[in-house]
Design a protein around this motif. Structure first.
Motif, short mmCIF file in Angstrom:
data_model
loop_
_atom_site.label_atom_id
_atom_site.label_comp_id
_atom_site.label_asym_id
_atom_site.label_seq_id
_atom_site.Cartn_x
_atom_site.Cartn_y
_atom_site.Cartn_z
N PRO A 13 108.75 -31.98 17.16
CA PRO A 13 109.26 -33.28 17.60
C PRO A 13 108.94 -34.44 16.66
O PRO A 13 107.79 -34.70 16.34
CB PRO A 13 108.57 -33.49 18.95
N GLY A 14 110.02 -35.06 16.18
CA GLY A 14 109.89 -36.40 15.63
C GLY A 14 110.16 -37.37 16.77
O GLY A 14 109.63 -38.46 16.84
N PHE A 15 111.00 -36.88 17.70
CA PHE A 15 111.31 -37.60 18.93
C PHE A 15 111.63 -36.53 19.98
O PHE A 15 112.49 -35.68 19.75
CB PHE A 15 112.49 -38.56 18.73
N TYR A 16 110.93 -36.57 21.09
CA TYR A 16 111.02 -35.50 22.09
C TYR A 16 112.36 -35.47 22.83
O TYR A 16 112.94 -36.52 23.13
CB TYR A 16 109.92 -35.67 23.14
N VAL A 17 112.80 -34.27 23.18
CA VAL A 17 113.97 -34.10 24.04
C VAL A 17 113.77 -34.86 25.34
O VAL A 17 114.68 -35.57 25.82
CB VAL A 17 114.22 -32.60 24.32
N LYS A 18 112.60 -34.75 25.95
CA LYS A 18 112.34 -35.40 27.23
C LYS A 18 112.45 -36.92 27.13
O LYS A 18 112.89 -37.58 28.08
CB LYS A 18 110.97 -35.00 27.78
N HIS A 19 112.07 -37.48 26.00
CA HIS A 19 112.16 -38.93 25.83
C HIS A 19 113.60 -39.36 25.57
O HIS A 19 114.02 -40.45 25.98
CB HIS A 19 111.24 -39.40 24.72
N MET A 20 114.37 -38.50 24.90
CA MET A 20 115.79 -38.80 24.69
C MET A 20 116.51 -38.82 26.03
O MET A 20 117.36 -39.70 26.27
CB MET A 20 116.41 -37.76 23.76
#
Length: 299
Positions: free
Chosen positions: A236-243
């Motif tokens: 993760p550079g940016f999480y699926v859950k946060h997207m």
């Protein structure tokens, strides 16, 4: 102003994938930095670099001149800012509060009003650029709040980013971030479908990227995330859950304004299926796995 900023104590709440790098830039610039995060081990690297640990956000707020937060969800923002043990109730009058979490525009407006009652200055300043942008201090920072407060904090924000723009009053930063996420949501579908198509057509997807990555199809996701997809790198550079969280906020805000966003709705549904398959803690580039599964395209 530069001399005044140099004397300010920076308090940083949230030292995850991006927050750790962001806080580290202040240490490298010679600032005194206080840190708090729920899991102290996530702050160990910063502590080794000279940051001071605080056991609560209240303790941090009482000492800091500028409090920067980078947490996960809107409910986390409410928890750290509001209530008797929160930042607003414990910050020194005249302090600056900068929430860099992607959160609800309405919550940003609420924090601004509550801060103002106590003689505090509040800015909402969500970011774009992911782990790479945070690491390289090249984040895009979208700011909402008063012009005077922005002018005072702009030099500090530029320690973390290269594209720092005041978009309007309280909540404007968050609304701008929603525009960013709406753009990315549909773009990621296009990137994944292009890679799936290339594989189904028997092409080398790396060579395909070499051709399309510099033309009209060029985008940050195509240049930075498509190579990770092809390599099977889903860290993760940016999480699926946060997207998914961001898209939910954008959908809610769009509906409040009477705006239809079908592309956003489709992207959110695909990411939710991906999360249900156990990928919520993967990077957003893991969306390619949905296509691998649905279309039978092998890595």
């Amino acid at each position: 102003m530069a001399e005044q900023n140099a004397k300010r104590i920076i308090g940083f709440v949230g030292t995850g994938v991006m927050g750790k790098s962001m806080a580290g830039h202040f240490l490298k610039a010679g600032y005194q930095v206080l840190v708090y995060t729920r899991s102290k081990e996530k702050a160990e690297e910063l502590l080794a670099q000279g940051a001071a640990w605080k056991d609560t956000v209240a303790a941090l707020a009482r000492e800091a001149d500028v409090v920067i937060t980078m947490v996960g969800y809107p409910h986390d923002v409410e928890e750290v800012y509001l209530g008797e043990a929160g930042i607003i109730a414990n910050a020194k009058p005249g302090s600056y509060l900068i929430d860099m979490t992607t959160s609800k525009p309405t919550l940003a407006q609420k924090l601004y009003e509550e801060a103002k009652k106590r003689g505090l200055y509040s800015l909402d300043a969500p970011v774009s650029g992911g782990d790479i942008g945070a690491r390289d201090a090249r984040l895009t920072i979208m700011v909402g709040g008063d012009e005077d407060a922005f002018a005072e904090m702009e030099p500090l924000l530029k320690i973390m980013g290269t594209n720092v723009i005041l978009q309007g009053g309280p909540g404007a930063g968050q609304h701008t971030k929603m525009c960013n996420q709406i753009t990315i949501a549909s773009n990621m579908i296009g990137v994944c479908e292009a890679i799936a198509y290339a594989k189904r057509a028997g092409l080398d997807p790396v060579r395909v990227l070499d051709s399309i990555g510099t033309g009209a199809a060029a985008s940050w996701s195509l240049s930075n995330l498509a190579p990770r997809m092809i390599a099977g790198n889903f860290a993760p550079g940016f999480y699926v859950k946060h997207m998914i969280k961001d898209m939910a906020i954008a959908l809610e805000s769009a509906k409040e304004m009477g705006l239809l966003t079908p592309g956003l709705e489709l992207s959110k549904s695909l990411y939710e299926e991906l999360a249900a398959d156990g990928e919520e803690n993967s990077g957003t580039q893991a969306l390619i796995k949905w296509y691998e599964k649905q279309l039978g395209v092998n890595q």
